[in-house]
Design a protein around this motif. Structure first.
Motif, PDB file in Angstrom:
ATOM      1  N   VAL A 243      47.236  38.644  66.364  1.00 15.62           N
ATOM      2  CA  VAL A 243      47.010  37.975  67.712  1.00 15.62           C
ATOM      3  C   VAL A 243      45.611  37.601  67.774  1.00 15.62           C
ATOM      4  CG1 VAL A 243      46.958  38.514  70.029  1.00 15.62           C
ATOM      5  CG2 VAL A 243      48.752  39.491  68.689  1.00 15.62           C
ATOM      6  N   ALA A 244      44.632  38.187  67.065  1.00 18.03           N
ATOM      7  CA  ALA A 244      43.210  37.974  66.978  1.00 18.03           C
ATOM      8  C   ALA A 244      42.414  38.635  66.042  1.00 18.03           C
ATOM      9  CB  ALA A 244      42.643  38.392  68.605  1.00 18.03           C
ATOM     10  N   LYS A 245      41.532  37.850  65.465  1.00 16.73           N
ATOM     11  CA  LYS A 245      40.546  38.075  64.427  1.00 16.73           C
ATOM     12  C   LYS A 245      39.442  38.586  65.091  1.00 16.73           C
ATOM     13  CE  LYS A 245      40.676  37.801  60.434  1.00 16.73           C
ATOM     14  NZ  LYS A 245      40.866  38.959  59.601  1.00 16.73           N
ATOM     15  N   LEU A 246      38.999  40.002  64.918  1.00 13.75           N
ATOM     16  CA  LEU A 246      37.815  40.703  65.330  1.00 13.75           C
ATOM     17  C   LEU A 246      36.978  40.932  64.339  1.00 13.75           C
ATOM     18  CD1 LEU A 246      39.948  41.953  67.885  1.00 13.75           C
ATOM     19  CD2 LEU A 246      37.941  40.874  68.789  1.00 13.75           C
ATOM     20  N   PRO A 247      35.753  41.561  64.645  1.00 15.63           N
ATOM     21  CA  PRO A 247      34.879  42.162  63.496  1.00 15.63           C
ATOM     22  C   PRO A 247      35.381  43.362  63.020  1.00 15.63           C
ATOM     23  CG  PRO A 247      33.396  41.458  65.605  1.00 15.63           C
ATOM     24  CD  PRO A 247      34.931  41.164  65.701  1.00 15.63           C
ATOM     25  N   THR A 248      35.076  43.717  61.911  1.00 10.16           N
ATOM     26  CA  THR A 248      35.626  44.962  61.323  1.00 10.16           C
ATOM     27  C   THR A 248      35.068  46.151  62.068  1.00 10.16           C
ATOM     28  OG1 THR A 248      33.956  45.179  59.615  1.00 10.16           O
ATOM     29  CG2 THR A 248      36.079  44.056  59.083  1.00 10.16           C
ATOM     30  N   GLY A 249      35.638  47.461  62.029  1.00 10.45           N
ATOM     31  CA  GLY A 249      35.343  48.585  62.715  1.00 10.45           C
ATOM     32  C   GLY A 249      35.893  48.746  63.944  1.00 10.45           C
ATOM     33  N   LEU A 250      37.060  48.320  64.291  1.00 11.46           N
ATOM     34  CA  LEU A 250      37.711  48.577  65.530  1.00 11.46           C
ATOM     35  C   LEU A 250      38.162  49.886  65.495  1.00 11.46           C
ATOM     36  CD1 LEU A 250      39.819  45.273  65.380  1.00 11.46           C
ATOM     37  CD2 LEU A 250      37.714  45.480  66.322  1.00 11.46           C
ATOM     38  N   ASP A 251      38.116  50.683  66.432  1.00 15.14           N
ATOM     39  CA  ASP A 251      38.473  51.893  66.697  1.00 15.14           C
ATOM     40  C   ASP A 251      39.597  52.303  67.734  1.00 15.14           C
ATOM     41  OD1 ASP A 251      37.317  54.624  66.223  1.00 15.14           O
ATOM     42  OD2 ASP A 251      37.995  54.845  68.378  1.00 15.14           O
ATOM     43  N   ASN A 252      39.624  51.585  68.815  1.00 15.19           N
ATOM     44  CA  ASN A 252      40.641  51.792  69.703  1.00 15.19           C
ATOM     45  C   ASN A 252      41.003  50.699  70.708  1.00 15.19           C
ATOM     46  OD1 ASN A 252      42.542  53.759  71.387  1.00 15.19           O
ATOM     47  ND2 ASN A 252      41.527  55.329  70.683  1.00 15.19           N
ATOM     48  N   LEU A 253      42.086  50.925  71.314  1.00 11.54           N
ATOM     49  CA  LEU A 253      42.476  49.853  72.361  1.00 11.54           C
ATOM     50  C   LEU A 253      43.189  50.438  73.561  1.00 11.54           C
ATOM     51  CD1 LEU A 253      45.798  47.839  70.878  1.00 11.54           C
ATOM     52  CD2 LEU A 253      45.028  49.831  70.307  1.00 11.54           C
ATOM     53  N   ALA A 254      42.997  49.612  74.521  1.00 10.38           N
ATOM     54  CA  ALA A 254      44.083  49.662  75.820  1.00 10.38           C
ATOM     55  C   ALA A 254      44.601  48.563  76.426  1.00 10.38           C
ATOM     56  CB  ALA A 254      43.057  50.490  76.894  1.00 10.38           C
ATOM     57  N   VAL A 255      45.893  48.601  76.731  1.00 11.51           N
ATOM     58  CA  VAL A 255      46.127  47.607  77.666  1.00 11.51           C
ATOM     59  C   VAL A 255      46.491  47.519  79.169  1.00 11.51           C
ATOM     60  CG1 VAL A 255      48.351  45.855  77.577  1.00 11.51           C
ATOM     61  CG2 VAL A 255      47.675  47.238  75.554  1.00 11.51           C
ATOM     62  N   GLY A 256      45.829  46.315  79.633  1.00 11.12           N
ATOM     63  CA  GLY A 256      45.948  46.668  81.163  1.00 11.12           C
ATOM     64  C   GLY A 256      47.389  46.250  81.716  1.00 11.12           C
ATOM     65  N   PRO A 257      47.661  46.209  83.065  1.00 10.35           N
ATOM     66  CA  PRO A 257      48.895  45.718  83.624  1.00 10.35           C
ATOM     67  C   PRO A 257      49.301  44.314  83.440  1.00 10.35           C
ATOM     68  CG  PRO A 257      47.198  46.242  85.241  1.00 10.35           C
ATOM     69  CD  PRO A 257      46.706  46.772  84.051  1.00 10.35           C
ATOM     70  N   ASP A 258      48.213  43.565  83.078  1.00  6.91           N
ATOM     71  CA  ASP A 258      48.168  42.237  82.963  1.00  6.91           C
ATOM     72  C   ASP A 258      48.550  41.600  81.788  1.00  6.91           C
ATOM     73  OD1 ASP A 258      45.538  42.916  82.282  1.00  6.91           O
ATOM     74  OD2 ASP A 258      44.812  41.221  83.620  1.00  6.91           O
ATOM     75  N   ASP A 259      48.487  42.844  80.839  1.00  8.36           N
ATOM     76  CA  ASP A 259      48.687  42.660  79.280  1.00  8.36           C
ATOM     77  C   ASP A 259      47.436  42.213  78.533  1.00  8.36           C
ATOM     78  OD1 ASP A 259      51.055  43.457  78.525  1.00  8.36           O
ATOM     79  OD2 ASP A 259      52.159  41.814  78.610  1.00  8.36           O
ATOM     80  N   GLN A 260      46.208  42.024  79.135  1.00  5.78           N
ATOM     81  CA  GLN A 260      45.149  41.818  78.743  1.00  5.78           C
ATOM     82  C   GLN A 260      44.677  43.246  77.759  1.00  5.78           C
ATOM     83  OE1 GLN A 260      42.880  38.764  79.134  1.00  5.78           O
ATOM     84  NE2 GLN A 260      45.148  38.560  79.626  1.00  5.78           N
ATOM     85  N   VAL A 261      44.227  42.874  76.430  1.00  2.00           N
ATOM     86  CA  VAL A 261      44.044  44.026  75.448  1.00  2.00           C
ATOM     87  C   VAL A 261      42.676  44.322  75.435  1.00  2.00           C
ATOM     88  CG1 VAL A 261      44.543  44.679  73.245  1.00  2.00           C
ATOM     89  CG2 VAL A 261      46.140  43.261  74.115  1.00  2.00           C
ATOM     90  N   TYR A 262      42.144  45.373  75.639  1.00  2.00           N
ATOM     91  CA  TYR A 262      40.752  46.093  75.513  1.00  2.00           C
ATOM     92  C   TYR A 262      40.387  46.660  74.248  1.00  2.00           C
ATOM     93  CZ  TYR A 262      40.862  44.887  80.457  1.00  2.00           C
ATOM     94  OH  TYR A 262      41.177  44.159  81.547  1.00  2.00           O
ATOM     95  N   VAL A 263      39.672  46.231  73.584  1.00  2.00           N
ATOM     96  CA  VAL A 263      39.339  46.790  72.234  1.00  2.00           C
ATOM     97  C   VAL A 263      37.887  47.246  72.018  1.00  2.00           C
ATOM     98  CG1 VAL A 263      39.404  46.188  69.793  1.00  2.00           C
ATOM     99  CG2 VAL A 263      40.949  45.040  71.344  1.00  2.00           C
ATOM    100  N   SER A 264      37.771  48.656  71.528  1.00  2.00           N
ATOM    101  CA  SER A 264      36.532  49.113  71.248  1.00  2.00           C
ATOM    102  C   SER A 264      36.176  48.745  69.684  1.00  2.00           C
ATOM    103  CB  SER A 264      36.598  50.365  71.820  1.00  2.00           C
ATOM    104  OG  SER A 264      37.456  51.154  70.882  1.00  2.00           O
ATOM    105  N   ASN A 265      34.974  48.519  69.335  1.00  2.00           N
ATOM    106  CA  ASN A 265      34.521  48.613  68.032  1.00  2.00           C
ATOM    107  C   ASN A 265      33.264  49.373  68.041  1.00  2.00           C
ATOM    108  OD1 ASN A 265      33.033  47.529  65.921  1.00  2.00           O
ATOM    109  ND2 ASN A 265      34.203  45.766  66.041  1.00  2.00           N
ATOM    110  N   MET A 266      33.430  50.703  67.192  1.00  2.00           N
ATOM    111  CA  MET A 266      32.256  51.505  67.079  1.00  2.00           C
ATOM    112  C   MET A 266      31.220  50.923  66.196  1.00  2.00           C
ATOM    113  SD  MET A 266      34.132  54.291  64.381  1.00  2.00           S
ATOM    114  CE  MET A 266      34.646  53.594  62.900  1.00  2.00           C
TER     115      MET A 266
END
Length: 546
Positions: A243-266
């Motif tokens: 779906v998307a390319k992000l910097p390496t080091g991704l740790d976790n995620l959460a999906v909101g009711p509007d399907d927006q995906v929140y991604v943490s990068n440590m």
């Protein structure tokens, strides 16, 4: 002006130093090199349904609330109770989080009461509720198991699985099966928590670290830490789509009711929002450093380029302008969570109590040349002229020497030190030695390299950590217990306070070695003193005033 900048534009700090080779400066001007952040490596996420995102902050020992519309961050649970690797919400609105180092599972009820509901589970990592209110947690790294836990803490935990393969950030699906990644196997699996059976849903990932379902509970989103990808897995086929390319080091995620995906990068210490409809990305919470700890600068570098052990990365930062020029990241390379750093002519030496290892890197290329395991709470490490390493073992109270042989041979140079932390070489002296800070005893000790003989240089300090030699021969020490920067004359032990009320020294937590996150000190050839702040994830300098 931000709270970090306002604190850093401090007035000059007067001092009356004793002459060593030349009279030390009488005043320093405190300045920001890199401004700070609320987080020290952000990890688990959960959307609360009230316009906020809860975010866990393991090394900072906090749980935060992030406003989804503005990105404003507030502290929900402060240190030391908030040492969370993952966080979730219970059916009654209680907040639950896992203490990776403490081995404790915590609960904060809606009325603000916080207590331990399970303990003695080292490596507690992920957690999730099933629709019927049953509650599950895993151990990762310091254990490898899946447990069912009483959300009220009245019954002891019950083990469901042993050795599944590091089952990380998981969520229950509409079929009441637990879906999650096996870190080391590159797989997404489905677990029947009633029978303990495991099925593979999708594989071929680099290192999947967490999953979450979309709002309709039809597709599974996966973050791949090594590849820096947000992947959508279609069920039941298991077909994958990036779906998307992000910097390496991704740790976790959460999906909101509007399907927006929140991604943490440590590694980048930030939270980004991905719109899965078009793959667009925006930053919700931004940082420049993650957990700045150990610090080094080459004495002959006129530009004073700083090497920062940022726990999740080794970064080079311009001491004069604060530009981050080079980054070596964990997980996507062989580097292991650096917490201390030192330099020799050709090498960078890193030590990490996090994963218990020493590493020697080529200074020019950044290539990892050697990795040497050591689980004794290692702190400062130096390379000597013969290529051997001198290492402070905070947990054993020893200063050890590690040979250049393969496999490495470790010999004890000195023992009986109380939480040895920082090291500063004194190898040009007639009797070469090294200065050692002892975080437990409050001493600065000199150890002779020929025979390990010890002599006390200064005592009565409170939790001294980082140490560095000034060009004029003085010792600059971060006295973390008193939140100050001091200068010590090695010949007399005379102490001068250079700066006070510094934002350094997160509280110690159970399960961690002494001085776990070191406050780093480095001194450039100009006499400028550089200091890391673990509390603010910032980097400061103290410039001598003419």
């Amino acid at each position: 002006m931000s709270r970090f900048l306002s604190k850093s534009l401090a007035a000059c700090v007067l001092l009356a130093g004793a002459q060593v080779l030349a009279a030390p400066p009488k005043a320093y001007r405190q300045e920001v090199v890199v401004a700070g952040s609320h987080f020290q490596g952000v990890h688990g996420l959960v959307v609360d349904g009230k316009g906020h995102l809860l975010a866990s902050n393991l090394l900072g020992q906090t749980v935060h609330s992030v406003d989804l519309s503005t990105g404003a961050v507030s502290t929900l649970v402060g240190p030391p109770l908030g040492g969370a690797d993952d966080v979730t919400l219970g059916p009654d609105g209680s907040v639950y989080w896992t203490g990776y180092f403490t081995g404790q599972l915590m609960r904060r009820t809606p009325d603000g009461k916080t207590r331990v509901i399970a303990k003695e589970l080292p490596g507690l990592n992920s957690l999730a509720f099933r629709r019927d209110g049953r509650f599950y947690v895993t151990q990762v790294g310091r254990g490898d198991a899946l447990w069912e836990v009483d959300p009220n803490g009245k019954k002891p935990p019950r083990k469901i699985l042993s050795g599944p393969g590091f089952l990380n950030g998981f969520e229950f699906g509409p079929d009441d099966r637990l879906y999650g990644p096996l870190l080391m196997k590159g797989q997404i699996v489905r677990v029947d928590v009633d029978t303990g059976s495991i099925e593979t849903v999708a594989d071929g990932f680099g290192m999947p670290t967490a999953v979450n379902f979309d709002a309709r509970r039809e597709n599974l989103y996966v973050v791949d830490s090594v590849r820096g990808e947000l992947v959508r897995v279609r069920l039941p086929s298991g077909a994958k789509e990036v779906v998307a390319k992000l910097p390496t080091g991704l740790d976790n995620l959460a999906v909101g009711p509007d399907d927006q995906v929140y991604v943490s990068n440590m590694v980048d210490n930030d939270i980004r929002v991905v719109n899965p409809a078009d793959g667009s990305i925006r930053v919700l919470v931004e940082s420049r450093l993650a957990v700045p700890s150990g610090l080094a600068v080459a004495p002959d570098d006129p530009d004073e380029q700083l090497y920062v052990a940022d726990v999740y990365a080794l970064r080079r930062v311009g001491g004069r302008e604060g530009k981050i020029q080079q980054t070596t990241r964990v997980l996507s390379t062989r580097m292991t969570f650096p917490m201390n750093v030192s330099l020799s002519a050709k090498h960078v030496v890193l030590s990490s109590a996090y994963l218990g290892s020493l590493q020697v890197l080529d200074r020019a290329s950044g290539e990892v040349l050697r990795t040497i395991p050591n689980t004794n709470g290692i702190q400062g490490a130096l390379e000597l002229a013969d290529g051997s390493l001198l290492v402070a073992e905070a947990a054993t109270g020893k200063l050890v020497r590690v040979s250049t042989a393969e496999p490495a041979v470790t010999t004890v140079l000195a023992e009986g030190l109380e939480g040895p932390m920082g090291l500063a070489a004194d190898t040009e002296a007639q009797e070469p030695g090294v200065y050692v800070t002892e975080v437990r005893s409050g001493k600065v000790t000199r150890v002779r390299l020929s025979d390990g003989a010890k002599s006390t240089v200064a005592k009565g300090l409170k939790a001294p950590e980082g140490i560095a030699r000034h060009p004029d021969g003085g010792l600059i020490v971060a006295e973390v217990g008193r939140k100050r920067l001091v200068r010590i004359e090695p010949a007399t032990g005379r102490l001068t306070v250079l700066a006070s009320n510094l934002r350094i020294g997160l509280p110690e937590s159970a399960g961690l070695p002494p001085g776990y996150l070191p406050t780093g000190i480095a001194v450039g050839g100009s006499g400028t003193i550089y200091v890391t702040s673990d509390i603010e994830s910032a980097l400061y300098r103290f410039v001598p005033v003419p």
